[in-house]
Design a protein around this motif. Sequence first.
Motif, short mmCIF file in Angstrom:
data_model
loop_
_atom_site.label_atom_id
_atom_site.label_comp_id
_atom_site.label_asym_id
_atom_site.label_seq_id
_atom_site.Cartn_x
_atom_site.Cartn_y
_atom_site.Cartn_z
N ALA A 177 -24.34 9.50 -66.61
CA ALA A 177 -25.18 9.08 -65.93
C ALA A 177 -24.91 8.87 -64.13
CB ALA A 177 -25.72 7.58 -66.22
N THR A 178 -23.73 8.26 -64.36
CA THR A 178 -22.88 8.10 -62.74
C THR A 178 -22.57 9.44 -62.18
OG1 THR A 178 -21.64 6.35 -63.51
CG2 THR A 178 -21.02 7.37 -61.47
N HIS A 179 -22.19 10.64 -62.81
CA HIS A 179 -22.05 11.90 -62.24
C HIS A 179 -23.45 12.48 -61.68
CE1 HIS A 179 -17.82 12.16 -63.12
NE2 HIS A 179 -17.92 12.37 -64.29
N ALA A 180 -24.37 12.39 -62.91
CA ALA A 180 -25.77 12.90 -62.28
C ALA A 180 -26.16 12.22 -61.07
CB ALA A 180 -26.67 12.53 -63.51
N ILE A 181 -25.97 10.91 -60.88
CA ILE A 181 -26.53 10.24 -59.70
C ILE A 181 -25.55 10.57 -58.66
CG2 ILE A 181 -26.48 7.81 -58.37
CD1 ILE A 181 -27.14 6.80 -61.42
N TRP A 182 -24.30 10.70 -58.80
CA TRP A 182 -23.52 11.18 -57.61
C TRP A 182 -23.72 12.44 -57.07
CZ3 TRP A 182 -20.85 7.88 -54.93
CH2 TRP A 182 -19.74 8.21 -53.89
N ARG A 196 -20.98 5.55 -47.62
CA ARG A 196 -19.94 6.03 -48.45
C ARG A 196 -19.02 5.11 -49.13
NH1 ARG A 196 -18.50 10.86 -50.17
NH2 ARG A 196 -19.70 11.72 -48.54
N ARG A 197 -18.32 4.33 -48.55
CA ARG A 197 -17.50 3.52 -48.95
C ARG A 197 -17.95 2.23 -49.84
NH1 ARG A 197 -13.68 -0.36 -45.00
NH2 ARG A 197 -12.93 1.89 -44.67
N LEU A 198 -19.25 1.97 -49.79
CA LEU A 198 -20.10 1.26 -50.80
C LEU A 198 -20.36 1.96 -52.08
CD1 LEU A 198 -21.69 -1.38 -51.63
CD2 LEU A 198 -23.57 -0.45 -50.36
N ALA A 199 -20.67 3.00 -51.76
CA ALA A 199 -21.13 4.04 -53.00
C ALA A 199 -19.91 4.31 -53.51
CB ALA A 199 -21.64 5.24 -52.46
N GLU A 200 -18.85 4.58 -53.33
CA GLU A 200 -17.59 4.91 -54.03
C GLU A 200 -17.08 3.69 -54.61
OE1 GLU A 200 -15.11 6.73 -50.93
OE2 GLU A 200 -16.02 8.51 -51.29
N HIS A 205 -17.42 1.42 -60.93
CA HIS A 205 -17.85 0.33 -62.00
C HIS A 205 -19.00 0.87 -62.94
CE1 HIS A 205 -15.67 -3.07 -60.05
NE2 HIS A 205 -15.98 -2.50 -59.06
N LEU A 206 -18.53 0.70 -64.45
CA LEU A 206 -19.43 1.09 -65.47
C LEU A 206 -20.47 0.56 -65.56
CD1 LEU A 206 -16.95 2.72 -68.09
CD2 LEU A 206 -18.20 3.89 -66.32
N GLY A 207 -20.45 -0.95 -65.18
CA GLY A 207 -21.52 -2.14 -65.15
C GLY A 207 -22.60 -1.92 -64.17
N ALA A 208 -22.39 -0.86 -63.14
CA ALA A 208 -23.15 -1.07 -61.87
C ALA A 208 -23.85 0.29 -61.55
CB ALA A 208 -22.12 -1.19 -60.78
N VAL A 209 -24.09 1.17 -63.00
CA VAL A 209 -24.71 2.32 -62.60
C VAL A 209 -26.18 2.06 -62.11
CG1 VAL A 209 -25.61 4.29 -64.01
CG2 VAL A 209 -23.48 3.29 -64.81
N SER A 211 -27.14 -0.17 -60.27
CA SER A 211 -26.90 -0.46 -58.89
C SER A 211 -26.68 0.81 -57.93
CB SER A 211 -25.65 -1.27 -58.62
OG SER A 211 -25.96 -2.66 -59.47
N LEU A 212 -25.94 1.67 -58.60
CA LEU A 212 -25.52 2.96 -57.69
C LEU A 212 -27.08 3.90 -57.71
CD1 LEU A 212 -23.33 4.62 -56.79
CD2 LEU A 212 -23.09 5.83 -58.83
N ASP A 213 -27.81 3.60 -58.57
CA ASP A 213 -29.11 4.35 -58.72
C ASP A 213 -29.94 3.71 -57.72
OD1 ASP A 213 -30.95 6.44 -59.87
OD2 ASP A 213 -32.13 4.54 -60.33
#
Length: 268
Positions: A177-182, A196-200, A205-209, A211-213
């Motif tokens: 899921a993280t790879h797809a979002i990235w 970018r720094r916040l995104a990276e 963090h696997l618990g922040a998928v 948040s990344l989305d």
Amino acid sequence: VMGSPRILSMIEDVSPIRDIEPLLTEIERRNSDRLLALQGMTQMLEERGWDVSSLHQGTIYDRFEEAERIHSLDDILSRCQRKIENIVQPFGHNIAESYSGATTSAQKLGNAEALIEVEKEIDATISDLNQRFEAVEARIANWQSEGFQIEAQLPLLAGEMIAWEMKLPSIADKIEATHAIWSRMETHLLQWPEYRRLAERTRGHLGAVESLDVLLQGLMSKTDAARDACKNRLEIWSSFGVDISPWAALIESEPRAVLEELNAHQPF
């Protein structure tokens, strides 16, 4: 008994008792030693859980033969028990317990074929566990090298392997899921590099998928807003006869840069 042919020969030759008696005494001593050795072996095998009733009947020779047979079975049993205790047990109590029960059942049967079959099963399980152990470690190491924060200390202990193996599918889903979002986010980070720094940092963090989305959705909204602002501005300029062709072709690929340039040109 070793030595009895010599006594028989001496009796046939009517040898003096003084010549026969020392030899007879030595034979009796050796026979006593053999009985003691047989008793010791019988006691040891009985303590190991073997049925030793067959060692209490028959000639000494037959009893020794049977003791050697059971002792050879005990060698196989000992190998199985060492493998269970030293290799299988660290992976999990339940696996070891099942094979301990299998060895006990094979011991009660009292034949080599049953014990050898159990040993083959133990060896196959050990091979399977080791392969799975290597696969789990390799997968975790690969994910950690990609920057994902997986709280596993490598190398793993054998007892940790099965627990981590059960977690792998869930971890894999989150990483996919993280790879797809990235893959979608990269384009927007080119427009908004300050994120970018916040995104990276969030990506690891696997618990922040989620948040990344959320961050992705926010960047997409900013990109769409910049693109819409560009189009609206250029439509107005075009209505006043301004040549908008230098910017129109870049709106889709660089909406933020175009908007900044339009803002700079707005006073003119």
